[in-house]
Design an enzyme around this catalytic site. Structure first.
Site, short mmCIF file in Angstrom:
data_model
loop_
_atom_site.label_atom_id
_atom_site.label_comp_id
_atom_site.label_asym_id
_atom_site.label_seq_id
_atom_site.Cartn_x
_atom_site.Cartn_y
_atom_site.Cartn_z
N HIS A 7 -11.24 -5.66 8.88
CA HIS A 7 -11.81 -5.56 7.53
C HIS A 7 -13.21 -4.96 7.55
CE1 HIS A 7 -8.57 -8.43 6.78
NE2 HIS A 7 -8.76 -8.33 5.48
N GLU A 65 0.82 -1.22 0.00
CA GLU A 65 0.00 0.00 0.00
C GLU A 65 0.85 1.27 0.00
OE1 GLU A 65 -0.72 -2.64 1.92
OE2 GLU A 65 -2.78 -3.19 1.38
#
Lengths: 325, 333
Positions: free
Chosen positions: B135, B66
């Site tokens: 998540h 990322e």
């Protein structure tokens, strides 16, 4: 020694001396309290890396710089008056006084920004390189960073991405032996950072970062390689940071003996000696360059001194561009 | 003859609307390109096989990295491209906080306006089917605190398409929070490529005079359901979806509160330091004299999102808790 033309050598000399003169003036003015803050990181002693690498670049190539970034930007062609004005926090500075020393940026010369976060540029430079590829240009992006930054995750992520996508990046590690006060031997288990290139299947080269011609040759090779589409290179330039990490640093973690040795490797004196020994130039010619540069820096200081302060009223308009395509 | 006319809308799911926006903008502008992890595969569908339609070079599967691809997106955005990156789950934005907060959000200001940062970060957030604490989080409130970032929270397919197109055309960094539980919600979506929804324009989903319900993202449909059940009890609720948190359409919100005198804020993120906290502060300072009672915030509990379906459901607000809050607000509980 390969042949170097006189024009190049004089240019390298002038660049290195400009960085030195600029930073010595900054050091003096910081000591007098004329420059706001203490986040001023000087690269005195490391000039050969900035000068040698940027001499291998075109105007439209990119550099991504570090907190110790004055030299990089000068070498890329920025004007010292707008730089000095920025360090003084003035409206005429490159960043209109919003960035200062640590964020000094001149996009018009390809300088995409000094950065206050150690290692941040290692992932930004691959993006500039990707952009060049997607736009169909043959621009190259150089990423300067230090030995300290080579331990950040972004070092590994940036090198991995650039190598995997064969992006036109040259990663230039200015290894000055210290991450702030921590010596390299205490912050990593290897001596030669260029060995890490192997892990990303890219060439890794270590050069004497105090020898501007050696830096220039290696950088030229890596830049051309990147431009031709052969992918990134990790170029480590071993150099010395003569002064403290920042202007108020007491620098008591390095011995007097160690510091005394730094100046024996002065990149500017080395080039001077070489030029004169080889009859490339005369002491009077070098002296003329130095006095021209000193005058330029005096003019830059005067420009900064006379420039207006920025206005807080303009701040809101700088947060967002407000524009759209 | 009606059948000779091209249809003006198409029945699309939320993820198909996102996909259509991406495709239209990529066809319109060669500088738009996509990066992210496994985006050609695409868990939720918006970018699945899109490279086959727009070209391999414009839909880039990245390593799991990322920091690198968001950092690279910043580098590309300041040098003439319009990257749209996907963070597979919004929670993973924590892995690239430097790139979002210190770089994307600040670089324009720090350089005195020398650069534009036309960057979109798409990030699916919110609870869905026992995804658990790493998540499921709603991250939008966290980023409202950072000057320099625009924030979209589309609650349906039409807004998902229209806002994403505006976000891509915008010259500033935009965080585009898609809600995972909405990906299969569907609606008639305008097909005209010129259709956009401007940033900073709230939508009034239901008009009412007794209480204003300000709801975002995955909570908007629950707020509408709550308003319908309140109506059966004779309580008239106005439901406002701001659609973007930055910029925020304060005019529409304040006008509504001045009319109803009561406000309930609804979000799926945590209560403390949430979107509702900021909205409450805004309304109490700007419309204090019009308020008839305290603002009530409805939000997720201040805890990590749990795995167990029973616990997960208990953690988030729903139409019943929203309606109960509204009844309390109007003094009819």
């Amino acid at each position: 020694m390969p042949e170097f033309d006189e024009e190049l050598i004089m240019r390298l000399y002038k660049t290195m001396y400009t960085i030195r003169s600029f930073e010595e003036k900054v050091s003096e003015q910081a000591g007098m309290g004329m420059i706001p803050g203490f986040m001023i990181h000087l690269s005195v002693g490391q000039e050969a890396v900035a000068a040698g690498v940027c001499a291998a670049l075109r105007q439209d190539d990119y550099i991504v710089s570090t907190h110790r970034g004055h030299g990089h930007l000068i070498a890329k062609g920025a004007s010292t008056d707008r730089m000095m004005a920025e360090l003084r926090g003035k409206e005429t500075g490159y960043c209109r006084g919003r960035g200062g020393s640590m964020h000094i940026t001149s996009v018009e010369v390809g300088g995409l920004g000094a950065n206050g976060i150690v290692g941040a540029g290692l992932v930004i430079a691959p993006g500039a390189a990707l952009s060049a590829r997607l736009r169909g240009t043959d621009q190259v992006a150089v990423c300067f960073f230090g030995d300290g930054a080579s331990n950040q995750g972004t070092f590994h992520e940036g090198l991995n991405l650039a190598a995997t996508w064969k992006l036109p990046v040259v990663f230039v590690c200015e290894n000055n032996g210290y991450g702030f006060s921590t010596p390299q031997s205490s912050h990593q288990s290897i001596g030669r950072i260029s060995r890490r290139a192997e892990a990303y299947d890219m060439p890794g080269i270590t050069v004497n970062g105090d020898d501007v011609l050696e830096v220039y040759l290696a950088a030229s090779w890596a830049v051309e390689r990147a431009r031709e589409g052969a992918g990134p290179t990790l170029l480590e330039a071993v150099t010395r940071r003569w002064l403290g990490h920042y202007v108020d640093d007491e620098d008591d973690y390095r011995s007097a003996e160690e510091k005394a040795e730094f100046t024996l490797h002065d990149p500017i004196e080395q080039l001077e000696r070489r030029c004169i020994e080889q009859g490339l130039t005369s002491t009077s010619q070098l002296e003329r360059i130095r006095s021209e540069v000193d005058e330029e820096i005096e003019r830059a200081c005067a420009f900064a001194e006379e420039s207006e302060e920025p206005s807080p009223e303009d701040d809101p308009g700088l947060i967002f561009s407000g524009g759209e395509r | 003859m009606a059948e000779d006319k091209a249809p003006e809308t198409q029945f699309l799911t939320y993820f198909e609307a996102v996909r259509q926006a991406l495709k239209e903008e990529m066809e319109l502008d060669p500088s738009v390109f996509l990066m992210g992890e496994d985006i050609r595969y695409s868990i939720f569908g918006p970018t699945k096989d899109l490279h086959l339609e727009v070209g391999e070079g414009r839909v880039l599967d990245t390593p799991i990295t990322e920091s690198a691809f968001v950092g690279a997106a910043v580098g590309a955005a300041i040098t003439g491209m319009r990257p749209v990156v996907e963070i597979m789950f919004a929670d993973f934005m924590t892995v690239c906080m430097d790139q979002i907060i210190n770089q994307a959000a600040k670089i324009r200001f720090m350089t005195g306006g020398q650069v534009k940062v036309p960057l979109v970060i798409r990030a699916p957030g919110g609870m869905l089917s026992s995804s658990a604490a790493q998540h499921s989080q709603c991250m939008e409130a966290l980023f409202m605190h950072i000057p320099g970032l625009k924030i979209c929270v589309p609650a349906g397919p039409v807004d998902a398409k229209g806002l994403l197109k505006s976000a891509i055309r915008d010259d500033d960094p935009v965080l585009f929070f898609e809600h995972k539980a909405l990906y299969f919600a569907s609606d008639e979506v305008p097909l005209d490529p010129r259709f956009t929804v401007p940033l900073g324009q709230a939508s009034v989903l239901r008009e009412g005079g007794d209480v204003t319900i300000f709801a975002i993202s995955g909570m908007v449909s629950s707020a509408v359901s709550a308003a319908n059940s309140l109506a059966r009890d004779g309580i008239s609720a106005e439901v406002i979806d701001p659609r973007t948190l930055v910029p925020l359409d304060t005019d529409t919100l304040l006008a509504s509160v001045r009319k109803t005198g009561r406000l309930v804020t609804v979000e799926e993120g945590c209560l403390t330091g949430g979107v509702g906290a900021e909205i409450t502060a805004l309304v109490t300072s700007e419309a204090w004299s019009d308020l008839k009672g305290p603002v009530i915030r409805v939000a997720a509990k201040d805890q990590p999102v749990p795995f167990s379906p029973v616990l997960e459901a208990a953690c988030a607000p729903n139409a019943q808790t929203i309606a109960a809050a509204a009844r309390e607000c109007v003094g009819k509980n």
